[in-house]
Scaffold this motif. Structure first.
Motif, PDB file in Angstrom:
ATOM      1  N   GLY A  89      49.878-170.963  62.541  1.00 35.98           N
ATOM      2  CA  GLY A  89      48.664-171.721  62.817  1.00 35.98           C
ATOM      3  C   GLY A  89      47.604-170.887  63.520  1.00 35.98           C
ATOM      4  N   LEU A  90      48.037-170.052  64.469  1.00 39.59           N
ATOM      5  CA  LEU A  90      47.088-169.236  65.231  1.00 39.59           C
ATOM      6  C   LEU A  90      46.543-168.055  64.432  1.00 39.59           C
ATOM      7  N   LEU A  91      47.412-167.382  63.701  1.00 37.80           N
ATOM      8  CA  LEU A  91      46.998-166.139  63.048  1.00 37.80           C
ATOM      9  C   LEU A  91      46.545-166.310  61.599  1.00 37.80           C
ATOM     10  N   LEU A  92      47.107-167.260  60.895  1.00 38.58           N
ATOM     11  CA  LEU A  92      46.770-167.407  59.482  1.00 38.58           C
ATOM     12  C   LEU A  92      45.863-168.599  59.218  1.00 38.58           C
ATOM     13  N   GLY A  93      45.870-169.567  60.087  1.00 39.07           N
ATOM     14  CA  GLY A  93      45.011-170.725  59.919  1.00 39.07           C
ATOM     15  C   GLY A  93      45.737-171.928  59.352  1.00 39.07           C
ATOM     16  N   LYS A  94      45.332-173.082  59.791  1.00 42.46           N
ATOM     17  CA  LYS A  94      45.970-174.334  59.378  1.00 42.46           C
ATOM     18  C   LYS A  94      45.722-174.658  57.903  1.00 42.46           C
ATOM     19  N   PRO A 103      53.356-166.407  52.693  1.00 38.55           N
ATOM     20  CA  PRO A 103      52.335-165.527  53.267  1.00 38.55           C
ATOM     21  C   PRO A 103      52.533-164.092  52.788  1.00 38.55           C
ATOM     22  N   THR A 104      51.601-163.595  52.023  1.00 38.18           N
ATOM     23  CA  THR A 104      51.644-162.207  51.555  1.00 38.18           C
ATOM     24  C   THR A 104      50.290-161.562  51.834  1.00 38.18           C
ATOM     25  N   ALA A 105      50.255-160.243  51.756  1.00 40.24           N
ATOM     26  CA  ALA A 105      49.000-159.527  51.962  1.00 40.24           C
ATOM     27  C   ALA A 105      47.982-159.901  50.886  1.00 40.24           C
ATOM     28  N   GLY A 106      48.455-160.163  49.690  1.00 45.83           N
ATOM     29  CA  GLY A 106      47.552-160.561  48.616  1.00 45.83           C
ATOM     30  C   GLY A 106      46.930-161.922  48.841  1.00 45.83           C
ATOM     31  N   ARG A 107      47.611-162.759  49.553  1.00 48.02           N
ATOM     32  CA  ARG A 107      47.140-164.126  49.766  1.00 48.02           C
ATOM     33  C   ARG A 107      46.290-164.265  51.022  1.00 48.02           C
ATOM     34  N   VAL A 108      46.719-163.625  52.122  1.00 42.18           N
ATOM     35  CA  VAL A 108      46.017-163.797  53.398  1.00 42.18           C
ATOM     36  C   VAL A 108      45.199-162.575  53.779  1.00 42.18           C
ATOM     37  N   GLY A 109      45.352-161.484  53.046  1.00 43.36           N
ATOM     38  CA  GLY A 109      44.676-160.230  53.384  1.00 43.36           C
ATOM     39  C   GLY A 109      45.645-159.301  54.111  1.00 43.36           C
ATOM     40  N   THR A 110      45.493-158.027  53.888  1.00 42.56           N
ATOM     41  CA  THR A 110      46.420-157.052  54.465  1.00 42.56           C
ATOM     42  C   THR A 110      46.372-157.060  55.984  1.00 42.56           C
ATOM     43  N   TYR A 157      56.455-154.522  55.467  1.00 42.65           N
ATOM     44  CA  TYR A 157      55.253-154.493  54.629  1.00 42.65           C
ATOM     45  C   TYR A 157      55.577-153.955  53.238  1.00 42.65           C
ATOM     46  N   PHE A 158      56.285-152.843  53.183  1.00 37.26           N
ATOM     47  CA  PHE A 158      56.593-152.257  51.879  1.00 37.26           C
ATOM     48  C   PHE A 158      57.611-153.087  51.097  1.00 37.26           C
ATOM     49  N   LEU A 159      58.545-153.738  51.793  1.00 38.55           N
ATOM     50  CA  LEU A 159      59.503-154.592  51.099  1.00 38.55           C
ATOM     51  C   LEU A 159      58.862-155.872  50.574  1.00 38.55           C
ATOM     52  N   HIS A 160      57.773-156.297  51.179  1.00 40.67           N
ATOM     53  CA  HIS A 160      57.132-157.539  50.748  1.00 40.67           C
ATOM     54  C   HIS A 160      56.207-157.336  49.549  1.00 40.67           C
ATOM     55  N   LEU A 161      55.886-156.094  49.224  1.00 36.36           N
ATOM     56  CA  LEU A 161      54.932-155.828  48.145  1.00 36.36           C
ATOM     57  C   LEU A 161      55.314-156.450  46.796  1.00 36.36           C
ATOM     58  N   PRO A 162      56.603-156.496  46.417  1.00 41.20           N
ATOM     59  CA  PRO A 162      56.908-157.175  45.146  1.00 41.20           C
ATOM     60  C   PRO A 162      56.555-158.664  45.138  1.00 41.20           C
ATOM     61  N   PHE A 163      56.392-159.252  46.320  1.00 39.33           N
ATOM     62  CA  PHE A 163      56.075-160.683  46.410  1.00 39.33           C
ATOM     63  C   PHE A 163      54.572-160.953  46.400  1.00 39.33           C
ATOM     64  N   VAL A 164      53.761-159.905  46.465  1.00 33.56           N
ATOM     65  CA  VAL A 164      52.317-160.079  46.556  1.00 33.56           C
ATOM     66  C   VAL A 164      51.776-160.844  45.355  1.00 33.56           C
ATOM     67  N   HIS A 165      52.304-160.580  44.191  1.00 42.01           N
ATOM     68  CA  HIS A 165      51.810-161.258  42.982  1.00 42.01           C
ATOM     69  C   HIS A 165      52.702-162.408  42.550  1.00 42.01           C
ATOM     70  N   THR A 166      53.795-162.607  43.271  1.00 39.08           N
ATOM     71  CA  THR A 166      54.717-163.701  42.969  1.00 39.08           C
ATOM     72  C   THR A 166      54.510-164.774  44.024  1.00 39.08           C
ATOM     73  N   GLN A 167      54.277-165.973  43.624  1.00 36.82           N
ATOM     74  CA  GLN A 167      54.098-167.059  44.575  1.00 36.82           C
ATOM     75  C   GLN A 167      55.308-167.983  44.524  1.00 36.82           C
ATOM     76  N   LEU A 168      56.385-167.593  45.214  1.00 41.82           N
ATOM     77  CA  LEU A 168      57.569-168.446  45.303  1.00 41.82           C
ATOM     78  C   LEU A 168      57.229-169.676  46.121  1.00 41.82           C
ATOM     79  N   LYS A 169      57.732-170.809  45.699  1.00 41.71           N
ATOM     80  CA  LYS A 169      57.586-172.047  46.468  1.00 41.71           C
ATOM     81  C   LYS A 169      58.922-172.743  46.489  1.00 41.71           C
ATOM     82  N   VAL A 170      59.161-173.487  47.569  1.00 41.73           N
ATOM     83  CA  VAL A 170      60.433-174.230  47.678  1.00 41.73           C
ATOM     84  C   VAL A 170      60.367-175.440  46.795  1.00 41.73           C
TER      85      VAL A 170
END
Length: 170
Positions: A89-94, A103-110, A157-170
């Motif tokens: 809530g504080l860092l990414l926004g409500k 939350p990925t760098a592609g979605r919220v910014g690096t 950061y480097f391990l999350h890069l494969p998820f940048v273009h994948t939007q997994l949802k529960v």
């Protein structure tokens, strides 16, 4: 069901990597990267609080079981899951929380992603290293927290890069 299997695969991969690769990295007794917490960091933003706590505890307990640290990982991971909604809530926004997604760098910014990951890793490492060394090594504990956090954030950061273009949802 498919999303559950995807998250289960990510969970298993991170726990196995932690146990067999990253638990064996110990640079001068100061740097110990904990990358399995990426599972908690990368959970969907709209994950209910009760599920976050269960997943945080389960993740830490799995690593505790494999590495022989009785409860230390579980306590720190549960704490991380507890504070995650406030950090998000504080860092990414409500607004992002209501949209869901991961939350990925592609979605919220690096920059935002790195700040978020850094705060989350610090919030994990502070209680972990303090509880690990209750004898009170003062500046050594602080050095371990900072260096391990920097190293862990870089790896996450480097391990999350494969998820940048994948939007997994529960």
């Amino acid at each position: 069901m498919i999303r559950f299997l995807e998250y289960l695969a990510v969970f298993l991969l991170l726990v196995v990597l932690q146990e067999f690769v990253f638990d064996n990295i110990n640079l001068g007794g100061v740097v110990n990267p904990y990358i399995y917490i990426m599972f908690i960091i990368m959970l969907p933003l709209d994950t209910p609080g009760w599920l976050l706590l269960l997943l945080g505890f389960g993740t830490g307990a799995a690593v505790d079981f494999m590495s022989g640290t009785p409860g230390l990982q579980a306590v720190s991971s549960t704490w991380l899951a507890f504070v995650r909604p406030a950090v998000v809530g504080l860092l990414l926004g409500k607004d992002l929380v209501y949209e869901g997604g991961i939350p990925t760098a592609g979605r919220v910014g690096t920059g935002k992603f790195l700040r978020y990951a850094a705060v989350m890793v610090l919030l994990f490492n502070i209680p972990f290293f303090i509880l690990e060394d209750l004898s009170g090594g003062g500046w050594i504990i602080a050095l371990r927290i900072v260096l391990s956090s920097v190293f862990s954030v870089g790896i996450i950061y480097f391990l999350h890069l494969p998820f940048v273009h994948t939007q997994l949802k529960v």
